[in-house]
Design an enzyme around this catalytic site. Structure first.
Site, mmCIF file in Angstrom:
data_model
loop_
_atom_site.group_PDB
_atom_site.id
_atom_site.type_symbol
_atom_site.label_atom_id
_atom_site.label_comp_id
_atom_site.label_asym_id
_atom_site.label_seq_id
_atom_site.Cartn_x
_atom_site.Cartn_y
_atom_site.Cartn_z
ATOM 1 N N CYS A 1 36.345 -5.471 19.133
ATOM 2 C CA CYS A 1 36.713 -4.219 19.726
ATOM 3 C C CYS A 1 38.272 -4.608 20.579
ATOM 4 C CB CYS A 1 35.969 -3.515 20.609
ATOM 5 S SG CYS A 1 34.327 -3.306 20.143
ATOM 6 N N ASP B 1 29.652 -4.417 24.388
ATOM 7 C CA ASP B 1 28.299 -4.059 24.260
ATOM 8 C C ASP B 1 27.376 -4.537 23.206
ATOM 9 O OD1 ASP B 1 29.247 -2.476 26.253
ATOM 10 O OD2 ASP B 1 28.982 -0.417 25.405
ATOM 11 N N CYS C 1 36.791 -1.571 23.710
ATOM 12 C CA CYS C 1 35.365 -1.428 23.593
ATOM 13 C C CYS C 1 35.129 -0.456 24.552
ATOM 14 C CB CYS C 1 34.813 -2.796 24.123
ATOM 15 S SG CYS C 1 32.860 -2.915 23.645
ATOM 16 N N ASP C 2 33.908 0.086 24.431
ATOM 17 C CA ASP C 2 33.445 1.276 25.175
ATOM 18 C C ASP C 2 33.946 1.608 26.541
ATOM 19 O OD1 ASP C 2 31.967 1.474 22.851
ATOM 20 O OD2 ASP C 2 30.161 1.315 23.672
ATOM 21 N N CYS D 1 33.788 -0.230 17.135
ATOM 22 C CA CYS D 1 32.649 0.111 16.170
ATOM 23 C C CYS D 1 33.183 1.593 15.385
ATOM 24 C CB CYS D 1 31.544 0.459 16.800
ATOM 25 S SG CYS D 1 30.741 -1.198 17.738
ATOM 26 N N SER E 1 23.327 3.965 23.294
ATOM 27 C CA SER E 1 24.603 3.653 22.465
ATOM 28 C C SER E 1 25.058 5.124 21.758
ATOM 29 C CB SER E 1 24.218 2.601 21.434
ATOM 30 O OG SER E 1 25.555 2.449 20.553
#
Length: 564
Positions: A51, A83, A124-125, A196, A474
């Protein structure tokens, strides 16, 4: 005319600041640089996760564009947690905590060095909400640059993404997938850099930031490996310098109306449950009056019109080719579901930004639908309430064959215990899995339950088993799952009082989550309940547990602090 170095001159002007300037000269600054705006570049690049492994080129492009536009770039790093790599382990407890750390780290550099603006680059998240929380807190001109999505993987003619690998675990344990094919999925699910690829948390948040007005049009669905992503990072830097010149600040852009726009897009694209938690945190940082009930209000107004994984068909790269978030926004705007007068980081309003976007999506694509032909007539992120969660909890309710389930509770006091039972195939049709003591304080850190939910899906139980948790899910999760239960078990919420075998109801239509036990029995259990000892007493997780608010308030660490 406003001075472009209004903030940074605090450390560069005057006789008393000679030592400060010496530090800058050591890095190659010249005297002429001290009248320029000093703009931070919060660079989330790392080789921890795909990511973020492609972010350095974006930071380099931003620096070059800032310097060319007359600013002085100051690069600093921000941490990240993967994650996907931490999932299913104790390491995942640090994921949500990292959101706070990212926000804090950006605030430290922006305010500690008196920067005049900041470009935040993340992948990333938790990079996403952490960065936006920092922009809202500091309120210096800023822009968010998303690192970009990953492209799909392929194996044996099948398109793959990271969730394919999680679900393959369940398929293998139930005998539906060979060891050779499990290895094949594992090795081909993620073909390169980028976040993702479905409408999981990172892509959900990037899409919402575009709708919020804090990222450039079309930037949220670009692939990290494509040249247009680098060009977009450079353009973002140029736009940010103009924002500095015009004193256009995050809180001019992040308003209640623009948050309504962002949440409307989240509903329209079928976004992640985590968006609820993160926008509670972002609005808290921006000091906007926003509650968990506002999500339910918007859900009832906005249909799902984008067919995206995890519950749908397509990936972010497909959405980009179909017209991206601007196409989705134009449909919503024409339908009266967006506020067109909200200002964006470009200086233009939403309506002006979307002026040349077609009102109808292209006929040769199947990703984006019209309002009169939605996938679902209402949004998918529902707020359920009941005696298990009087403060409210979050469920994805679209695409379910069975929107209501009543069954026996299978109770686990950690994700690890639940996962062991699932892998041993001890969970059966009709069961309702309860995973507790995984909340903000109890976990601490609200781990995501992608491993157990994916294993259930892989075993063919995704539609017939319910799952309730005070942890999170998620963005890749789907099925009859309910998360963010509040109050959480650790503070004595009713989820802590559920016994093995109790009858529990999840009803998406009635927005109900209920323990089917008498009030007298619940009161008796509550009187007997004792709070467990904290799992951590030193270090970051202990600090987070002591400060974290309820999930219904965003699980933030700077709310209602005791400053006496």
């Amino acid at each position: 005319m406003k001075r472009l170095n209004e903030r940074s001159r605090m450390v560069t002007e005057g006789v008393a600041r000679a030592p400060n300037r010496s530090m800058y000269y050591a890095m190659g600054y010249e005297e002429k640089d001290f009248v320029k705006p000093m703009v931070g570049v919060a660079n989330g690049h790392s080789t921890i996760t795909p990511c973020n492994s492609g972010l350095q080129k974006l930071a380099d492009a931003a620096v070059e564009a800032l310097e060319a536009a007359g600013a002085k770039a100051q690069v600093f790093g921000t941490p990240t947690v993967s994650d996907g790599i931490g999932m299913g382990t104790e390491g995942m407890k640090y994921s949500l905590v990292s959101r706070e750390v990212i926000a804090d780290s950006i605030e430290v550099c922006v305010n500690g060095l008196w920067q005049d603006g900041v470009v935040v680059i993340g992948g990333c998240d938790k990079n996403m909400p952490g960065g936006m929380m920092a922009l809202a807190r500091t309120n210096v001109p800023g822009i968010y640059v998303y690192g970009g999505t990953i492209k799909p993987g392929h194996f044996k003619g099948k398109e793959l993404n990271i969730v394919s690998a999680f679900e393959a675990v369940g398929e293998f344990t139930s005998g539906r997938l060979s060891e050779e094919d499990l290895k094949g999925v594992e090795q081909h699910a993620c073909p390169g850099s980028g976040s993702c690829g479905g409408m999981y948390t990172a892509n959900t948040m990037s899409s919402s930031f575009e709708a919020l007005g804090m990222s450039l049009p079309y930037s949220s669905t670009m692939a990290n490996v494509d040249a247009e992503k680098v060009a977009s990072a450079a353009e973002s830097a140029r736009v940010l310098v103009e924002a500095v010149k015009n004193n256009l600040r995050p809180r001019d852009i992040i308003t209640k109306k623009s948050v309504e726009n962002a949440v409307s897009v989240i509903m329209a694209v079928g976004g992640s449950t985590n968006a609820v938690l993160h926008f509670l945190a972002i609005t808290s940082a921006a000091e906007i009056d926003w509650t968990i009930d506002d999500f339910e209000r918007i859900r009832k107004q906005v249909p799902v019109i984008v067919d995206m994984k995890p519950s749908g068909t397509y990936l972010a790269t497909d959405l980009h080719q179909a017209g991206g978030i601007p196409q989705v926004m134009k449909i919503l705007l024409d339908g009266g579901l967006l506020h067109g007068d909200c200002i964006t980081i470009t200086g233009k309003t939403i309506a002006e930004v979307l002026k040349d976007v077609p009102s109808v999506p292209r006929a040769d694509q199947k990703v984006i639908r019209t309002l009169d032909n939605p996938l679902y007539k209402q949004g998918h992120l529902a707020i359920l309430k009941g005696n298990i969660s009087p403060e409210g909890c979050v469920a994805k309710i679209t695409g379910l064959k069975n929107p209501s389930i009543t069954g026996p509770a299978r109770v686990f006091d950690s994700e690890d215990d639940a996962m062991a039972a699932i892998m041993a195939q001890k969970i059966k049709d009709g069961d309702i899995v309860v995973i507790r003591y995984e909340g903000p304080k109890g976990g601490p850190g609200m781990r995501e339950m992608l491993a157990p939910t994916s294993a259930l899906v892989g075993q063919g139980l995704g539609e017939s088993v319910g799952l309730i948790t005070d942890g999170r899910f998620s963005g890749g999760t789907w099925g009859m799952v309910v998360g963010h239960v509040a109050p959480e078990a650790f503070v004595g919420g009713t989820i802590a009082l559920i016994n093995e075998g109790d009858s529990v109801t999840i009803d998406a239509h009635q927005l109900l989550i209920q323990l089917n036990v008498s009030e007298e029995e619940i009161a008796k259990r509550r009187a007997a309940w004792k709070q467990p000892k904290p799992r951590y007493t030193r270090g970051l997780l202990a600090k987070y547990a002591s400060l974290a608010s309820s999930a219904s308030k965003g699980a933030v660490t700077d709310l209602n602090l005791d400053l006496t």
